[in-house]
Design an enzyme around this catalytic site. Structure first.
Site, short mmCIF file in Angstrom:
data_model
loop_
_atom_site.label_atom_id
_atom_site.label_comp_id
_atom_site.label_asym_id
_atom_site.label_seq_id
_atom_site.Cartn_x
_atom_site.Cartn_y
_atom_site.Cartn_z
N GLY A 15 -0.79 20.72 30.76
CA GLY A 15 -1.66 20.71 31.94
C GLY A 15 -2.85 21.64 31.83
N VAL A 19 -7.26 17.14 28.58
CA VAL A 19 -6.88 16.00 29.42
C VAL A 19 -6.18 16.49 30.70
CG1 VAL A 19 -5.64 13.81 29.50
CG2 VAL A 19 -6.68 14.55 27.35
N TYR A 143 0.66 14.08 12.31
CA TYR A 143 0.39 13.80 13.72
C TYR A 143 0.70 12.34 14.05
CZ TYR A 143 -2.69 13.34 17.89
OH TYR A 143 -3.22 13.10 19.15
N LYS A 147 3.52 10.84 16.62
CA LYS A 147 3.09 10.10 17.81
C LYS A 147 3.72 8.70 17.83
CE LYS A 147 0.18 12.72 20.15
NZ LYS A 147 0.45 13.13 21.53
N ARG A 215 -16.91 5.96 15.95
CA ARG A 215 -15.86 6.34 16.91
C ARG A 215 -16.17 5.78 18.30
NH1 ARG A 215 -13.95 7.52 12.70
NH2 ARG A 215 -13.15 9.52 11.97
P1 NAP Z 1 -5.47 20.32 24.14
O1 NAP Z 1 -6.72 20.51 24.95
O2 NAP Z 1 -5.38 20.97 22.82
O3 NAP Z 1 -4.25 20.78 25.04
C1 NAP Z 1 -2.95 20.80 24.50
C2 NAP Z 1 -2.01 21.15 25.61
O4 NAP Z 1 -0.68 21.16 25.08
C3 NAP Z 1 -2.26 22.54 26.21
O5 NAP Z 1 -2.01 22.48 27.59
C4 NAP Z 1 -1.22 23.39 25.51
O6 NAP Z 1 -0.82 24.52 26.26
C5 NAP Z 1 -0.07 22.39 25.40
N1 NAP Z 1 0.88 22.76 24.36
C6 NAP Z 1 0.65 22.80 23.03
N2 NAP Z 1 1.77 23.23 22.39
C7 NAP Z 1 2.70 23.44 23.36
C8 NAP Z 1 4.04 23.89 23.34
N3 NAP Z 1 4.66 24.22 22.20
N4 NAP Z 1 4.69 24.01 24.51
C9 NAP Z 1 4.08 23.70 25.67
N5 NAP Z 1 2.83 23.24 25.76
C10 NAP Z 1 2.14 23.14 24.60
O7 NAP Z 1 -5.17 18.78 23.92
P2 NAP Z 1 -5.77 17.49 24.66
O8 NAP Z 1 -6.97 17.08 23.88
O9 NAP Z 1 -5.84 17.72 26.12
O10 NAP Z 1 -4.64 16.43 24.33
C11 NAP Z 1 -3.73 15.98 25.32
C12 NAP Z 1 -2.96 14.79 24.77
O11 NAP Z 1 -3.88 13.74 24.46
C13 NAP Z 1 -2.21 15.09 23.47
O12 NAP Z 1 -0.95 14.48 23.51
C14 NAP Z 1 -3.10 14.48 22.40
O13 NAP Z 1 -2.35 14.12 21.27
C15 NAP Z 1 -3.66 13.29 23.13
N6 NAP Z 1 -4.94 12.78 22.61
C16 NAP Z 1 -6.02 13.61 22.52
C17 NAP Z 1 -7.21 13.11 22.02
C18 NAP Z 1 -8.44 13.98 21.89
O14 NAP Z 1 -9.46 13.49 21.35
N7 NAP Z 1 -8.44 15.23 22.35
C19 NAP Z 1 -7.31 11.76 21.66
C20 NAP Z 1 -6.19 10.94 21.79
C21 NAP Z 1 -5.01 11.47 22.29
P3 NAP Z 1 -1.61 25.95 26.12
O15 NAP Z 1 -2.92 25.76 26.82
O16 NAP Z 1 -0.74 26.92 26.81
O17 NAP Z 1 -1.76 26.19 24.64
P1 GDP Z 2 -10.99 11.97 14.01
O1 GDP Z 2 -11.78 11.11 14.93
O2 GDP Z 2 -9.53 11.91 14.28
O3 GDP Z 2 -11.31 11.71 12.56
O4 GDP Z 2 -11.35 13.51 14.26
P2 GDP Z 2 -12.67 14.29 14.66
O5 GDP Z 2 -12.91 14.24 16.11
O6 GDP Z 2 -12.48 15.65 14.05
O7 GDP Z 2 -13.90 13.54 13.97
C1 GDP Z 2 -14.06 13.58 12.57
C2 GDP Z 2 -15.33 12.88 12.15
O8 GDP Z 2 -16.49 13.60 12.58
C3 GDP Z 2 -15.43 12.87 10.62
O9 GDP Z 2 -16.20 11.74 10.20
C4 GDP Z 2 -16.19 14.17 10.33
O10 GDP Z 2 -16.81 14.16 9.06
C5 GDP Z 2 -17.20 14.12 11.46
N1 GDP Z 2 -17.78 15.44 11.83
C6 GDP Z 2 -19.09 15.79 11.74
N2 GDP Z 2 -19.28 17.05 12.14
C7 GDP Z 2 -18.07 17.51 12.55
C8 GDP Z 2 -17.64 18.75 13.12
O11 GDP Z 2 -18.41 19.69 13.33
N3 GDP Z 2 -16.31 18.86 13.44
C9 GDP Z 2 -15.42 17.83 13.24
N4 GDP Z 2 -14.15 17.98 13.60
N5 GDP Z 2 -15.81 16.65 12.69
C10 GDP Z 2 -17.11 16.50 12.35
#
Ligand code: NAP
Ligand code: GDP
Length: 321
Positions: A15, A19, A143, A147, A215
């Site tokens: 939380g 997200v 990962y 998942k 993307r």
């Molecule tokens: P985030 O900003 O890194 O947040 C991760 C969250 O998980 C934080 O609240 C963190 O708590 C908690 N967490 C991590 N390890 C934990 C543990 N051991 N015990 C309890 N809580 C824990 O991630 P997000 O981007 O919001 O991602 C949320 C979900 O969306 C994930 O399941 C991720 O795989 C999925 N998702 C994300 C993306 C993306 O682009 N970001 C894309 C697709 C899917 P703390 O704040 O206390 O560390």
């Molecule tokens: P992905 O979408 O799961 O591959 O993860 P990212 O969000 O890290 O995106 C990666 C893509 O962005 C790759 O093509 C990287 O080469 C490109 N990229 C360019 N600049 C950056 C940067 O500053 N950080 C990250 N994480 N990726 C970058």
């Protein structure tokens, strides 16, 4: 005196993350229903890799519904370095959360997969039926397999116990409260942070890789609205892709140029092609989502990036980086 308990208690794991914070904002901005109590838990409330701590969290709040977001999360370069940790931590977290939800009689769990877990060698667009149809990209196998197992567990809990445990599949998410770490975070928050520093230091912006990969990005606040719909209305165990359309896919170069415009950066744009490009694309179909919600309006990418850049600049001191 304690508040009277709502009929529904929704526990959001993760939380405090990107997200989770977006869902909290949407709930606070008018989406909270009178019969709902919302709990946004972070790792400070319970380390979900620990089974006893997870059980204790569920016993404390006795949720009726769970949005399960908690995970070890990172961009391409963090995934490359820590595949084993991504696998182990996320497997523990997911098994602990799903089993505690089952044990405590939770009515519905919505977990979170990602389009980056789909097979690398595939046909496009990717759809919900293709999760297990081939190995994921090498960069994030830990990962991805962890998942994918959520989907396996959801099926198992449904077939053996009749549980309504489902999952959503978002594309790359961005927005306020992201992890803006340049080394560990995703591309958009990384680029926003880099542009901030390049402007401050009068240096060039270096984009990693060729800039050619493509993307689909989803704004965290749009994703949050969709999460609420899934929690309340979506009744399938099979997952659903939450994505903008295929036409809204952009190259990394276009994403970087959008950040440059949003932050009014006038410096040079360089590409470090010694860095990995990762998966070239993972173009996902949002046809299933559109069948359910034909009128859903996504925030235009340019506007969402601008809002995110503004948030980062205004919150630089407290932003995760
Ligand atoms: P985030 O900003 O890194 O947040 C991760 C969250 O998980 C934080 O609240 C963190 O708590 C908690 N967490 C991590 N390890 C934990 C543990 N051991 N015990 C309890 N809580 C824990 O991630 P997000 O981007 O919001 O991602 C949320 C979900 O969306 C994930 O399941 C991720 O795989 C999925 N998702 C994300 C993306 C993306 O682009 N970001 C894309 C697709 C899917 P703390 O704040 O206390 O560390
Ligand atoms: P992905 O979408 O799961 O591959 O993860 P990212 O969000 O890290 O995106 C990666 C893509 O962005 C790759 O093509 C990287 O080469 C490109 N990229 C360019 N600049 C950056 C940067 O500053 N950080 C990250 N994480 N990726 C970058």
């Amino acid at each position: 005196m304690a508040e009277p308990r709502g009929q529904k208690c929704i526990l959001v794991t993760g939380g405090s993350g990107l997200v989770g914070k977006a869902i909290e904002k949407v709930v606070d901005d008018g989406e909270r229903r009178p019969d709902e109590e919302w709990i946004f838990a972070s790792s400070k409330d319970a380390d979900l890799t620990d089974a006893a701590a997870t059980r204790a969290l569920f016993e404390k709040h006795r949720p009726t519904h769970v949005i399960h977001l908690a995970a070890m999360v990172g961009g391409l370069f963090r995934n490359i370095k820590y595949n084993l940790d991504f696998w182990r931590r996320n497997m523990h977290i997911n098994d602990n959360v799903l089993h505690s939800a089952y044990d405590s009689g939770v009515q519905k769990v919505v977990s979170c997969l990602s389009t980056c877990i789909f097979p690398d060698k595939t046909t496009y667009p990717i759809d919900e039926t293709m999760i297990h149809s081939g190995p994921p990209h090498n960069s994030n196998f830990g990962y991805s397999y962890a998942k994918r197992m959520i989907d396996v567990q959801n099926r198992g809990y449904f077939e053996q116990h009749g549980c309504r445990f489902t999952a959503v599949i978002p594309t790359n998410v961005f927005g306020p409260h992201d992890n803006y770490s340049i080394e560990d975070g995703h591309v958009l928050p990384g680029l926003i942070h880099k542009v901030y520093l390049a402007k401050r230091n009068g240096t060039a912006l270096t984009v990693w890789g060729t800039g050619k990969p493509r993307r689909q990005f989803i704004y965290s606040l749009d994703l949050a609205r969709l999460f609420l719909w899934v929690l309340r209305e979506y009744d399938e165990v099979e997952p659903i892709i939450l994505s903008v359309g295929e036409d809204d896919e952009v190259s990394i170069r276009e994403a970087a140029e959008c950040v440059v415009r949003s932050m009014d950066f006038k410096g040079e744009l360089l590409f470090d092609t010694t860095k990995s490009d990762g998966q070239f694309k993972k173009t996902a179909s949002n046809s299933k989502l559109k069948r359910y919600l034909p009128d859903f309006q996504f925030t235009p990418f340019e506007q969402a990036v601008k809002e995110t850049c503004n948030w980062f600049c205004s919150n630089y001191a407290i932003a995760r980086k």
